[in-house]
Design a protein around this motif. Sequence first.
Motif, PDB file in Angstrom:
ATOM      1  N   LEU A   1      23.782  17.870   0.627  1.00  0.00           N
ATOM      2  CA  LEU A   1      24.439  17.036  -0.369  1.00  0.00           C
ATOM      3  C   LEU A   1      25.242  17.878  -1.346  1.00  0.00           C
ATOM      4  CD1 LEU A   1      24.880  14.258  -1.661  1.00  0.00           C
ATOM      5  CD2 LEU A   1      22.710  14.558  -2.886  1.00  0.00           C
ATOM      6  N   GLN A   2      24.697  19.009  -1.746  1.00  0.00           N
ATOM      7  CA  GLN A   2      25.440  19.919  -2.616  1.00  0.00           C
ATOM      8  C   GLN A   2      26.773  20.306  -1.994  1.00  0.00           C
ATOM      9  OE1 GLN A   2      23.122  23.390  -3.531  1.00  0.00           O
ATOM     10  NE2 GLN A   2      21.513  22.255  -4.557  1.00  0.00           N
ATOM     11  N   LYS A   3      26.722  20.740  -0.736  1.00  0.00           N
ATOM     12  CA  LYS A   3      27.943  21.188  -0.065  1.00  0.00           C
ATOM     13  C   LYS A   3      28.935  20.039   0.085  1.00  0.00           C
ATOM     14  CE  LYS A   3      28.298  24.682   0.848  1.00  0.00           C
ATOM     15  NZ  LYS A   3      27.801  25.418   2.004  1.00  0.00           N
ATOM     16  N   SER A   4      28.445  18.858   0.443  1.00  0.00           N
ATOM     17  CA  SER A   4      29.347  17.714   0.614  1.00  0.00           C
ATOM     18  C   SER A   4      30.000  17.321  -0.710  1.00  0.00           C
ATOM     19  CB  SER A   4      28.573  16.527   1.199  1.00  0.00           C
ATOM     20  OG  SER A   4      28.113  16.809   2.508  1.00  0.00           O
ATOM     21  N   ILE A   5      29.234  17.333  -1.801  1.00  0.00           N
ATOM     22  CA  ILE A   5      29.793  16.985  -3.112  1.00  0.00           C
ATOM     23  C   ILE A   5      30.829  18.008  -3.545  1.00  0.00           C
ATOM     24  CG2 ILE A   5      29.242  16.849  -5.578  1.00  0.00           C
ATOM     25  CD1 ILE A   5      26.642  15.458  -4.821  1.00  0.00           C
ATOM     26  N   ILE A   6      30.514  19.289  -3.370  1.00  0.00           N
ATOM     27  CA  ILE A   6      31.458  20.336  -3.769  1.00  0.00           C
ATOM     28  C   ILE A   6      32.761  20.202  -2.991  1.00  0.00           C
ATOM     29  CG2 ILE A   6      31.879  22.824  -3.718  1.00  0.00           C
ATOM     30  CD1 ILE A   6      28.900  23.207  -4.330  1.00  0.00           C
ATOM     31  N   ILE A   7      32.649  20.010  -1.676  1.00  0.00           N
ATOM     32  CA  ILE A   7      33.848  19.862  -0.849  1.00  0.00           C
ATOM     33  C   ILE A   7      34.648  18.634  -1.277  1.00  0.00           C
ATOM     34  CG2 ILE A   7      34.641  19.316   1.490  1.00  0.00           C
ATOM     35  CD1 ILE A   7      32.417  21.143   2.533  1.00  0.00           C
ATOM     36  N   GLY A   8      33.957  17.516  -1.526  1.00  0.00           N
ATOM     37  CA  GLY A   8      34.653  16.303  -1.955  1.00  0.00           C
ATOM     38  C   GLY A   8      35.349  16.470  -3.294  1.00  0.00           C
TER      39      GLY A   8
END
Length: 304
Positions: free
Chosen positions: A98-105
């Motif tokens: 979730l961290q990685k997905s939020i950062i990318i988004g």
Amino acid sequence: MSSIDPTTTTIETEADSASAPPDVRHGVLRRTFRAKRAWIGAIALALITLWAFVGPLLAPYNATDSDVLAFGAAPGGGHWFGTNDIGQDVYAQTLVGLQKSIIIGLIAGPLATLIAGFVGAIAGYFGGVADRVIVWVIDLLLVIPSFFILVLVSPIFKQLSWVALVVLISVFSWMIMARVVRGQTMSLRERDFVKAARYMGVKPLTIIRRHIIPNVASLLIIDATLGVGAAIIFESTLSYFGFGIQVPDVSLGSLLASYSNAAVTRPWLFALPAATLIATVLATSLLGDAFRDAIDPTSGANRD
């Protein structure tokens, strides 16, 4: 004693007074948060983001730990989302993903909007050859399936960090908004305050920065907000098919790919990361939708 040219003074006054649109930011925010879905989206997104970055600090296990006493365990005890076949905690993995997905988004969505605003304003303001070339590039990128292009070039970027994926997502996500900004800019360049600035010798890029972009800022805010959710979905889709985030990194898409085979026999492995992804995208969509309705009330009248 120096003389004052009244004509120049009049033009300067007009340009200064109209160099930027009225400050409607507070009004837009007020109208946005009159909608219940705006509060729901904002609170949910804030809680999800807080959970993603604070949750791992409170979890009893990290994403790489293997509990030899809990291979393939169901949710419960110290493993709140259960464990996989080698005893790794799915809750911890979900939060890291979730961290990685939020950062990318949060990076890819606004970056695509930035590209759209700049390219669309350049095309609309200058017109001529620049406009024709940019429109041709936009049409070409809209016709070419961006997903398959990313699949084709992904092997080149597999050895690079996830930053390369952010750039690729942004490069293939700006075209529609660029067309919208171009159309708005073609209208704005004929307005009196833009003409006044041009007659005063203000440089074109300065006119775009001071006069054009502020007048399309509301559209860009909407696009950036909705673009966060779109970028998360884009990244998750690529990662699900093995073309996005690569090991040892993890994202929600790669987790769903890893646990898709267990969706029937051990549904928590697939369902809980999937629910996290859906909740995150839904929160950003609700907030972006409320922004859009606040700026264009006719787009969603009486929905709340």
